[in-house]
Design a protein around this motif. Structure first.
Motif, PDB file in Angstrom:
ATOM      1  N   PRO A 192       1.045  -1.358  -0.140  1.00  0.00           N
ATOM      2  CA  PRO A 192      -0.047  -0.067   0.008  1.00  0.00           C
ATOM      3  C   PRO A 192       0.808   1.435   0.110  1.00  0.00           C
ATOM      4  CG  PRO A 192       0.030  -0.910   2.193  1.00  0.00           C
ATOM      5  CD  PRO A 192       0.778  -1.800   1.241  1.00  0.00           C
ATOM      6  N   ALA A 193       0.405   2.214  -0.782  1.00  0.00           N
ATOM      7  CA  ALA A 193       1.201   3.813  -0.769  1.00  0.00           C
ATOM      8  C   ALA A 193       1.452   4.177   0.730  1.00  0.00           C
ATOM      9  CB  ALA A 193       0.379   4.455  -1.685  1.00  0.00           C
ATOM     10  N   VAL A 194       0.095   4.228   1.477  1.00  0.00           N
ATOM     11  CA  VAL A 194       0.293   4.870   2.816  1.00  0.00           C
ATOM     12  C   VAL A 194      -0.415   3.849   3.594  1.00  0.00           C
ATOM     13  CG1 VAL A 194       0.232   7.182   2.127  1.00  0.00           C
ATOM     14  CG2 VAL A 194      -2.054   6.019   2.441  1.00  0.00           C
ATOM     15  N   ASN A 195       0.047   4.170   4.925  1.00  0.00           N
ATOM     16  CA  ASN A 195      -0.475   3.150   5.861  1.00  0.00           C
ATOM     17  C   ASN A 195      -1.750   3.829   6.601  1.00  0.00           C
ATOM     18  OD1 ASN A 195       1.564   1.355   5.704  1.00  0.00           O
ATOM     19  ND2 ASN A 195       3.055   2.742   7.062  1.00  0.00           N
ATOM     20  N   GLY A 196      -2.987   3.639   6.018  1.00  0.00           N
ATOM     21  CA  GLY A 196      -4.024   4.183   6.572  1.00  0.00           C
ATOM     22  C   GLY A 196      -4.496   5.440   6.090  1.00  0.00           C
ATOM     23  N   THR A 197      -4.971   6.278   6.813  1.00  0.00           N
ATOM     24  CA  THR A 197      -5.189   7.996   6.329  1.00  0.00           C
ATOM     25  C   THR A 197      -4.072   8.714   6.976  1.00  0.00           C
ATOM     26  OG1 THR A 197      -7.668   7.431   6.566  1.00  0.00           O
ATOM     27  CG2 THR A 197      -6.570   9.827   6.830  1.00  0.00           C
ATOM     28  N   THR A 198      -3.276   9.196   6.169  1.00  0.00           N
ATOM     29  CA  THR A 198      -2.192  10.078   6.207  1.00  0.00           C
ATOM     30  C   THR A 198      -2.361  11.522   5.978  1.00  0.00           C
ATOM     31  OG1 THR A 198      -0.714   8.109   5.865  1.00  0.00           O
ATOM     32  CG2 THR A 198       0.329  10.270   5.729  1.00  0.00           C
ATOM     33  N   ARG A 199      -2.087  12.251   7.112  1.00  0.00           N
ATOM     34  CA  ARG A 199      -2.359  13.907   6.854  1.00  0.00           C
ATOM     35  C   ARG A 199      -0.896  14.216   6.491  1.00  0.00           C
ATOM     36  NH1 ARG A 199      -1.475  18.214  10.636  1.00  0.00           N
ATOM     37  NH2 ARG A 199      -2.852  20.058  10.358  1.00  0.00           N
ATOM     38  N   ILE A 200      -1.009  15.219   5.491  1.00  0.00           N
ATOM     39  CA  ILE A 200       0.242  15.760   4.770  1.00  0.00           C
ATOM     40  C   ILE A 200       0.178  17.245   5.029  1.00  0.00           C
ATOM     41  CG2 ILE A 200       1.547  15.904   2.701  1.00  0.00           C
ATOM     42  CD1 ILE A 200       0.461  13.331   1.917  1.00  0.00           C
ATOM     43  N   ALA A 201       1.213  18.036   5.741  1.00  0.00           N
ATOM     44  CA  ALA A 201       0.989  19.341   6.166  1.00  0.00           C
ATOM     45  C   ALA A 201       1.630  20.402   5.202  1.00  0.00           C
ATOM     46  CB  ALA A 201       1.756  19.544   7.308  1.00  0.00           C
ATOM     47  N   THR A 202       2.506  19.908   3.986  1.00  0.00           N
ATOM     48  CA  THR A 202       3.247  20.627   3.338  1.00  0.00           C
ATOM     49  C   THR A 202       3.343  20.276   1.608  1.00  0.00           C
ATOM     50  OG1 THR A 202       5.330  20.123   3.714  1.00  0.00           O
ATOM     51  CG2 THR A 202       4.466  21.939   5.085  1.00  0.00           C
ATOM     52  N   ARG A 203       3.543  21.190   1.028  1.00  0.00           N
ATOM     53  CA  ARG A 203       3.682  20.692  -0.351  1.00  0.00           C
ATOM     54  C   ARG A 203       5.250  19.820  -0.309  1.00  0.00           C
ATOM     55  NH1 ARG A 203       7.221  22.361  -4.497  1.00  0.00           N
ATOM     56  NH2 ARG A 203       6.588  22.217  -6.572  1.00  0.00           N
ATOM     57  N   GLU A 204       6.052  20.045   0.015  1.00  0.00           N
ATOM     58  CA  GLU A 204       7.188  19.566   0.247  1.00  0.00           C
ATOM     59  C   GLU A 204       7.153  17.957   0.880  1.00  0.00           C
ATOM     60  OE1 GLU A 204       6.876  22.495   1.295  1.00  0.00           O
ATOM     61  OE2 GLU A 204       7.708  23.619  -0.221  1.00  0.00           O
TER      62      GLU A 204
END
Length: 429
Positions: A192-204
């Motif tokens: 899987p690309a991510v482990n569950g729901t992943t919050r991403i804060a910035t463009r970088e």
């Protein structure tokens, strides 16, 4: 050896068909599943013979006094569908009479829908009939989003990038923070690309994560609904062949684990006619039949209930909900599929549900964040525990033994080997 004669823990004003057993259908390795135990107890207390697919002989489900027989069949969810269908048919042969199928995961719900003819042949199994392609589409984050847009159901804004370059272009205009989820809900994804729901804060941060998602990122990039401005709601229901709700319930999710994005750890029944109407309208529009478990988030910024997840099967916390006639969604399905009338009744407003093994860490996490849940009653009208039940204690202790492994697991296995009675197990390969 057959299980004990089931007895009801309370008076119910209806008579279930005790000649038609239920079968818990699950694919994948998740032995600590309280939803399956809840279904075994719910129907077993009515005197309905219950069977279950289990990972091994020492799962909480296999330990239930209401289980007639456990079919030990370790699966991963990556097997060819034909093999899974063949295994189900062999289990049906061992049961020896038509049984109601009760899927506990998306893989099982999709498999049943896509192989309806083979599973229903000669009356082997009973289950709600539905458009064969619909459960897979509902379980997919992209498929669900497209259905919401098509039918005017609010959902978070979302993008479905097909390449890294798509993500770069998206990041230039995106509003952060945002949320990344796997596009498909199935656990059969090997990486899987991510482990569950992943919050991403910035463009970088997004571009850094995306470098590991490969040439065809299987993700959905979704609008972040800040918890300070939102409320988490759930809907559980059963719909008949005409997509008419025969049992409908609404509630508030107080805590989940992992925090704010995982499985329900603590919830209350709260009446919400607006939400019930929204769910009933959507189900009618798409023509779904069967049990549903919906997750929605009320966005106070625009006053809309936004549909996050559609589980086309029984939800793990379904035992939170029961009406005044003693009907939950699993009982409603069994009654309907066996030609019985499903009694109406108001839901038990203020009732609480607690999953013992995950609610304590969730409570600590929520207290640290300072988050409180609106609409949760100050005092519960009653409490349903996921694992502990006075008339069926073994699943609770089995859960504890596996939860604090390995030492406790070893001690439990010694105790289980020498205890009196027990459930039968067989292997379906």
């Amino acid at each position: 050896m057959g299980g004990p004669v089931a007895r009801s823990t309370g008076s119910v004003p209806f008579d279930a068909d005790r000649d038609v057993p239920g079968l818990i259908v699950k694919f994948g390795d998740y032995p600590l599943h309280h939803g399956g135990v809840g279904a075994i107890r719910s129907l077993g207390r009515l005197g309905i013979p219950m069977y279950a697919m289990t990972e091994d002989r020492y799962t909480p489900a296999a330990a239930s006094r209401y289980l007639r027989r456990a079919f030990v069949w370790p699966t991963t969810g990556t097997e060819e569908p034909e093999r899974l269908v063949e295994g189900l048919l062999r289990i049906g042969h061992l049961i020896g009479r038509p049984a109601v199928l009760i899927p506990t995961d998306e893989e099982a719900a999709v498999l049943i829908a896509e192989h309806q003819e083979a599973l229903a042949d000669r009356g082997r199994f009973l289950f709600p009939r539905v458009d064969a392609k619909l459960p897979r589409r509902l379980a997919s984050k992209q498929g669900l989003h497209e259905l919401c847009v098509e039918h005017g159901i609010p959902s978070p804004a979302a993008a479905f990038p097909q390449s890294y370059d798509d993500i770069v272009r998206f990041a230039e205009k995106a509003r952060f923070p945002l949320v990344a989820k796997n596009r498909e809900a199935f656990v059969r994804r090997s990486r899987p690309a991510v482990n569950g729901t992943t919050r991403i804060a910035t463009r970088e941060g997004l571009l850094t994560l995306a470098r590991d998602w490969g040439d065809h990122p299987g993700v959905i990039l979704q609008e972040y609904l800040p918890r300070e401005e939102a409320e988490d709601w759930i809907v559980h229901a059963y719909f008949d062949a005409d997509s008419t709700p025969l049992a409908m319930f609404t509630g508030v999710k107080v805590r989940s684990w992992p925090p704010h994005a995982g499985m329900t750890a603590n919830a209350y029944v709260v009446d919400n006619p607006e939400l019930a109407d929204l769910a009933a309208r959507f189900i009618k529009q798409i023509g779904f039949s069967g049990v549903i478990d919906l997750d929605l988030r009320f966005d106070r910024r625009d006053g809309q209930y936004k549909l996050l997840d559609f589980n086309p099967r029984m939800g793990a916390q379904f035992r939170l909900f029961e009406n005044e006639s003693g009907v939950d969604v699993v009982r409603a399905m069994h009654l309907d599929l066996t030609g019985r009338t499903v009694p109406e009744g108001e839901q038990r407003a203020g009732h609480r549900y607690i999953v013992e093994n995950i609610d304590l860490p969730a409570l600590l996490a929520y207290r640290r964040s300072g988050y409180t849940t609106p609409h949760a009653p100050a005092r519960a009208s009653g409490t349903e525990l996921a694992w502990l039940a006075g008339d069926d204690l073994r699943p609770f202790f089995t859960m504890l033994a596996r939860f604090v492994r390995p030492g406790a697991k070893h001690l439990y296995q010694l105790w289980r080997t020498n205890r009196r009675g027990g459930t039968n197990s067989s292997t379906a390969k």
